[in-house]
Motif scaffolding. Structure first.
Motif, PDB file in Angstrom:
ATOM      1  N   SER A  80      20.635   6.614   4.089  1.00 37.19           N
ATOM      2  CA  SER A  80      20.437   7.697   5.055  1.00 37.19           C
ATOM      3  C   SER A  80      19.192   7.503   5.913  1.00 37.19           C
ATOM      4  O   SER A  80      18.314   6.689   5.618  1.00 37.19           O
ATOM      5  N   ALA A  81      19.101   8.321   6.964  1.00 38.15           N
ATOM      6  CA  ALA A  81      17.994   8.236   7.925  1.00 38.15           C
ATOM      7  C   ALA A  81      16.648   8.584   7.309  1.00 38.15           C
ATOM      8  O   ALA A  81      15.601   8.233   7.849  1.00 38.15           O
ATOM      9  N   HIS A  82      16.663   9.249   6.150  1.00 39.17           N
ATOM     10  CA  HIS A  82      15.405   9.699   5.545  1.00 39.17           C
ATOM     11  C   HIS A  82      14.666   8.585   4.823  1.00 39.17           C
ATOM     12  O   HIS A  82      13.501   8.749   4.466  1.00 39.17           O
ATOM     13  N   GLY A  83      15.345   7.447   4.588  1.00 42.00           N
ATOM     14  CA  GLY A  83      14.722   6.354   3.852  1.00 42.00           C
ATOM     15  C   GLY A  83      14.988   6.455   2.362  1.00 42.00           C
ATOM     16  O   GLY A  83      15.295   7.524   1.836  1.00 42.00           O
ATOM     17  N   VAL A  84      14.871   5.321   1.692  1.00 44.81           N
ATOM     18  CA  VAL A  84      15.162   5.268   0.255  1.00 44.81           C
ATOM     19  C   VAL A  84      14.053   4.511  -0.473  1.00 44.81           C
ATOM     20  O   VAL A  84      13.354   3.691   0.133  1.00 44.81           O
ATOM     21  N   PRO A  85      13.873   4.778  -1.779  1.00 44.99           N
ATOM     22  CA  PRO A  85      12.934   3.974  -2.560  1.00 44.99           C
ATOM     23  C   PRO A  85      13.355   2.496  -2.568  1.00 44.99           C
ATOM     24  O   PRO A  85      14.539   2.186  -2.406  1.00 44.99           O
ATOM     25  N   LYS A  86      12.401   1.600  -2.774  1.00 49.63           N
ATOM     26  CA  LYS A  86      12.698   0.166  -2.798  1.00 49.63           C
ATOM     27  C   LYS A  86      13.721  -0.194  -3.861  1.00 49.63           C
ATOM     28  O   LYS A  86      14.434  -1.184  -3.732  1.00 49.63           O
ATOM     29  N   SER A  87      13.800   0.607  -4.913  1.00 49.24           N
ATOM     30  CA  SER A  87      14.731   0.316  -6.003  1.00 49.24           C
ATOM     31  C   SER A  87      16.188   0.374  -5.545  1.00 49.24           C
ATOM     32  O   SER A  87      17.059  -0.259  -6.148  1.00 49.24           O
ATOM     33  N   VAL A  88      16.468   1.115  -4.469  1.00 51.83           N
ATOM     34  CA  VAL A  88      17.857   1.282  -4.019  1.00 51.83           C
ATOM     35  C   VAL A  88      18.400  -0.004  -3.388  1.00 51.83           C
ATOM     36  O   VAL A  88      19.439  -0.513  -3.823  1.00 51.83           O
ATOM     37  N   PRO A  89      17.745  -0.583  -2.366  1.00 47.03           N
ATOM     38  CA  PRO A  89      18.252  -1.865  -1.859  1.00 47.03           C
ATOM     39  C   PRO A  89      18.213  -2.973  -2.899  1.00 47.03           C
ATOM     40  O   PRO A  89      19.069  -3.869  -2.890  1.00 47.03           O
ATOM     41  N   GLU A  90      17.247  -2.922  -3.815  1.00 51.19           N
ATOM     42  CA  GLU A  90      17.203  -3.931  -4.884  1.00 51.19           C
ATOM     43  C   GLU A  90      18.445  -3.829  -5.768  1.00 51.19           C
ATOM     44  O   GLU A  90      19.046  -4.848  -6.137  1.00 51.19           O
ATOM     45  N   ALA A  91      18.852  -2.598  -6.086  1.00 46.18           N
ATOM     46  CA  ALA A  91      20.068  -2.398  -6.886  1.00 46.18           C
ATOM     47  C   ALA A  91      21.298  -2.852  -6.110  1.00 46.18           C
ATOM     48  O   ALA A  91      22.230  -3.435  -6.685  1.00 46.18           O
ATOM     49  N   ALA A  92      21.308  -2.603  -4.794  1.00 40.99           N
ATOM     50  CA  ALA A  92      22.436  -3.032  -3.962  1.00 40.99           C
ATOM     51  C   ALA A  92      22.544  -4.563  -3.938  1.00 40.99           C
ATOM     52  O   ALA A  92      23.646  -5.122  -4.009  1.00 40.99           O
ATOM     53  N   LYS A  93      21.409  -5.230  -3.850  1.00 40.15           N
ATOM     54  CA  LYS A  93      21.408  -6.705  -3.862  1.00 40.15           C
ATOM     55  C   LYS A  93      21.926  -7.235  -5.191  1.00 40.15           C
ATOM     56  O   LYS A  93      22.683  -8.213  -5.233  1.00 40.15           O
ATOM     57  N   THR A  94      21.529  -6.591  -6.281  1.00 33.54           N
ATOM     58  CA  THR A  94      21.970  -7.012  -7.607  1.00 33.54           C
ATOM     59  C   THR A  94      23.492  -6.977  -7.719  1.00 33.54           C
ATOM     60  O   THR A  94      24.109  -7.826  -8.360  1.00 33.54           O
ATOM     61  N   ARG A  95      24.104  -5.986  -7.052  1.00 27.29           N
ATOM     62  CA  ARG A  95      25.567  -5.850  -7.089  1.00 27.29           C
ATOM     63  C   ARG A  95      26.250  -6.579  -5.923  1.00 27.29           C
ATOM     64  O   ARG A  95      27.452  -6.435  -5.731  1.00 27.29           O
ATOM     65  N   ASN A  96      25.475  -7.355  -5.151  1.00 19.68           N
ATOM     66  CA  ASN A  96      26.015  -8.084  -3.985  1.00 19.68           C
ATOM     67  C   ASN A  96      26.717  -7.155  -3.000  1.00 19.68           C
ATOM     68  O   ASN A  96      27.754  -7.495  -2.422  1.00 19.68           O
ATOM     69  N   MET A  97      26.147  -5.966  -2.802  1.00 17.88           N
ATOM     70  CA  MET A  97      26.728  -5.011  -1.858  1.00 17.88           C
ATOM     71  C   MET A  97      26.358  -5.383  -0.421  1.00 17.88           C
ATOM     72  O   MET A  97      25.280  -5.921  -0.157  1.00 17.88           O
ATOM     73  N   PHE A  98      27.260  -5.064   0.486  1.00 17.09           N
ATOM     74  CA  PHE A  98      26.966  -5.167   1.909  1.00 17.09           C
ATOM     75  C   PHE A  98      26.389  -3.819   2.312  1.00 17.09           C
ATOM     76  O   PHE A  98      27.105  -2.835   2.435  1.00 17.09           O
ATOM     77  N   TYR A  99      25.061  -3.773   2.477  1.00 21.33           N
ATOM     78  CA  TYR A  99      24.446  -2.479   2.782  1.00 21.33           C
ATOM     79  C   TYR A  99      23.773  -2.501   4.142  1.00 21.33           C
ATOM     80  O   TYR A  99      23.348  -3.532   4.649  1.00 21.33           O
ATOM     81  N   LEU A 100      23.720  -1.312   4.741  1.00 23.32           N
ATOM     82  CA  LEU A 100      23.119  -1.110   6.051  1.00 23.32           C
ATOM     83  C   LEU A 100      22.082  -0.003   5.923  1.00 23.32           C
ATOM     84  O   LEU A 100      22.366   1.040   5.335  1.00 23.32           O
ATOM     85  N   ASP A 101      20.906  -0.245   6.453  1.00 22.79           N
ATOM     86  CA  ASP A 101      19.816   0.708   6.312  1.00 22.79           C
ATOM     87  C   ASP A 101      19.689   1.545   7.590  1.00 22.79           C
ATOM     88  O   ASP A 101      19.322   1.025   8.641  1.00 22.79           O
ATOM     89  N   ALA A 102      20.017   2.835   7.488  1.00 23.37           N
ATOM     90  CA  ALA A 102      19.918   3.731   8.648  1.00 23.37           C
ATOM     91  C   ALA A 102      18.596   4.489   8.673  1.00 23.37           C
ATOM     92  O   ALA A 102      18.448   5.472   9.408  1.00 23.37           O
ATOM     93  N   THR A 103      17.610   4.032   7.877  1.00 20.65           N
ATOM     94  CA  THR A 103      16.304   4.689   7.883  1.00 20.65           C
ATOM     95  C   THR A 103      15.749   4.762   9.300  1.00 20.65           C
ATOM     96  O   THR A 103      15.743   3.763  10.023  1.00 20.65           O
ATOM     97  N   CYS A 104      15.286   5.937   9.693  1.00 20.64           N
ATOM     98  CA  CYS A 104      14.679   6.097  11.020  1.00 20.64           C
ATOM     99  C   CYS A 104      13.509   5.123  11.150  1.00 20.64           C
ATOM    100  O   CYS A 104      12.673   5.024  10.236  1.00 20.64           O
ATOM    101  N   PRO A 105      13.410   4.395  12.247  1.00 21.01           N
ATOM    102  CA  PRO A 105      12.298   3.460  12.429  1.00 21.01           C
ATOM    103  C   PRO A 105      10.921   4.115  12.303  1.00 21.01           C
ATOM    104  O   PRO A 105       9.952   3.447  11.910  1.00 21.01           O
ATOM    105  N   LEU A 106      10.822   5.402  12.613  1.00 14.46           N
ATOM    106  CA  LEU A 106       9.528   6.077  12.486  1.00 14.46           C
ATOM    107  C   LEU A 106       9.185   6.361  11.024  1.00 14.46           C
ATOM    108  O   LEU A 106       8.009   6.409  10.657  1.00 14.46           O
ATOM    109  N   VAL A 107      10.213   6.524  10.182  1.00 13.19           N
ATOM    110  CA  VAL A 107       9.990   6.625   8.737  1.00 13.19           C
ATOM    111  C   VAL A 107       9.619   5.242   8.191  1.00 13.19           C
ATOM    112  O   VAL A 107       8.703   5.114   7.358  1.00 13.19           O
TER     113      VAL A 107
END
Length: 329
Positions: A80-107
């Motif tokens: 989401s646009a609000h941003g996520v803890p670093k643990s979230v993309p790390e978990a996605a990488k572990t599962r080989n997920m195709f993920y897209l980060d919609a975090t607002c650039p200002l966040v």
């Protein structure tokens, strides 16, 4: 003979509604659906607005709270646009997920500031609201204990750092400019050597929307803020309107929620919208008043906005600047 409708002057604050970060986040979900088909998964509400979320659901987005609700496979997962803890993309990488980060650039800017301060050996104070997704995401950029959350001046008074000479502060992007100013002043008074951001963390859209509602509040019998109860920037707009001279200010998600019993006798109405509220809901509210009042509308603009954020590289169409280069077949 029909009863004549009472006159009502409506002041529409501008800027209002969608900011560039929200537009980008919604565009990311819609472009992912266009390029990859249904479904795409979205972790948490992409932005804090029920209407937007329901619209994206109808188009094929599936909203989940955590990644373990996403089945294995190659379907896109969007943060989401609000941003996520670093643990979230790390978990996605572990599962080989195709993920897209919609975090607002200002966040993301605030995240980078936090990381830079940490690398330079500073203890970090985050001004924000406990439990808000942006705060959770920002605090999750660094190890536990690296960031201390303060919500008000009382928290500042109670805070004792490890080393007052190695202290920095950052802020949630959607706060009240005026309230935050008081907390920053308290920090700077107690810790004169504290480091702040090179440029204010509160985002341009939050600041602009607060300034625009200030410009109309003192001439309104009532101010309505179109937005969601869990939208921090929308709640701040209600507070700002009250402080700026209109004690009768309230939040509504859409026209069907308006309490018409409190509208008796009003002659002037201010309307604005939080940064995640679409203009269609503002129009819906104005139309609802037209059914009950003889409405004249005046737009009060305090700032022009022309900010635009690019989509992630993976979602740019062939030929768009920065699009991935396709291998020759």
């Amino acid at each position: 003979m029909t009863n004549q409708l009472p006159d009502l002057k409506v002041y529409l604050a501008a800027p209002r509604g969608f900011c560039a970060g929200v537009v980008r986040a919604i565009d990311i979900v819609e472009r992912a659906l266009e390029l990859h088909g249904k479904p795409v998964y979205v972790r948490h509400e992409i932005v804090h607005n029920k209407y937007v979320v329901e619209d994206l659901k109808q188009k094929g987005a599936i909203f989940v709270e955590e990644l373990d609700e996403v089945p294995d496979g190659d379907r896109p997962v969007i943060f989401s646009a609000h941003g996520v803890p670093k643990s979230v993309p790390e978990a996605a990488k572990t599962r080989n997920m195709f993920y897209l980060d919609a975090t607002c650039p200002l966040v993301s800017k605030v995240h980078m500031e936090a990381s830079r301060h940490f690398q330079d050996g500073y203890e970090i104070v985050l001004i924000g609201h406990a439990g808000h997704p942006e705060v959770i995401g920002t605090m999750g950029q660094l190890p536990d204990g690296a960031i201390t959350l303060v919500e008000d001046e009382a928290d500042v008074a109670a805070f004792t750092p490890k080393d007052a000479d190695k202290l920095a502060y950052i802020t949630q992007t959607t706060l009240s400019v005026d309230d935050t100013r008081g907390i920053i002043e308290a920090l700077e008074k107690k810790f004169p050597s504290i480091h702040g951001p090179h440029k204010e963390d509160i985002c341009y859209a939050t600041t602009n929307r607060q300034e625009s509602v200030k410009s109309i509040a003192d001439k309104c019998d009532m101010v309505l803020v179109v937005g969601a109860p869990n939208s921090s920037n929308s709640q701040r707009l209600v507070e700002v309107a009250r402080t700026a001279g209109c004690g009768r200010s309230m939040l509504v998600q859409r026209a069907s929620e308006i309490d018409w019993s409190v509208m008796d006798g009003i002659k002037t109405l201010g309307i604005t919208a939080g940064a995640s509220a679409p203009e269609v809901l503002v129009n819906e509210v104005v139309d609802a008043f037209r059914e009950r009042f003889n409405v004249s509308v005046e737009t009060v603009k305090t700032k022009d906005e022309n900010v635009e954020f690019k989509l992630p590289r993976q979602l740019r169409r062939e030929g768009e600047p920065g699009a991935p280069v396709r291998a020759a077949s």
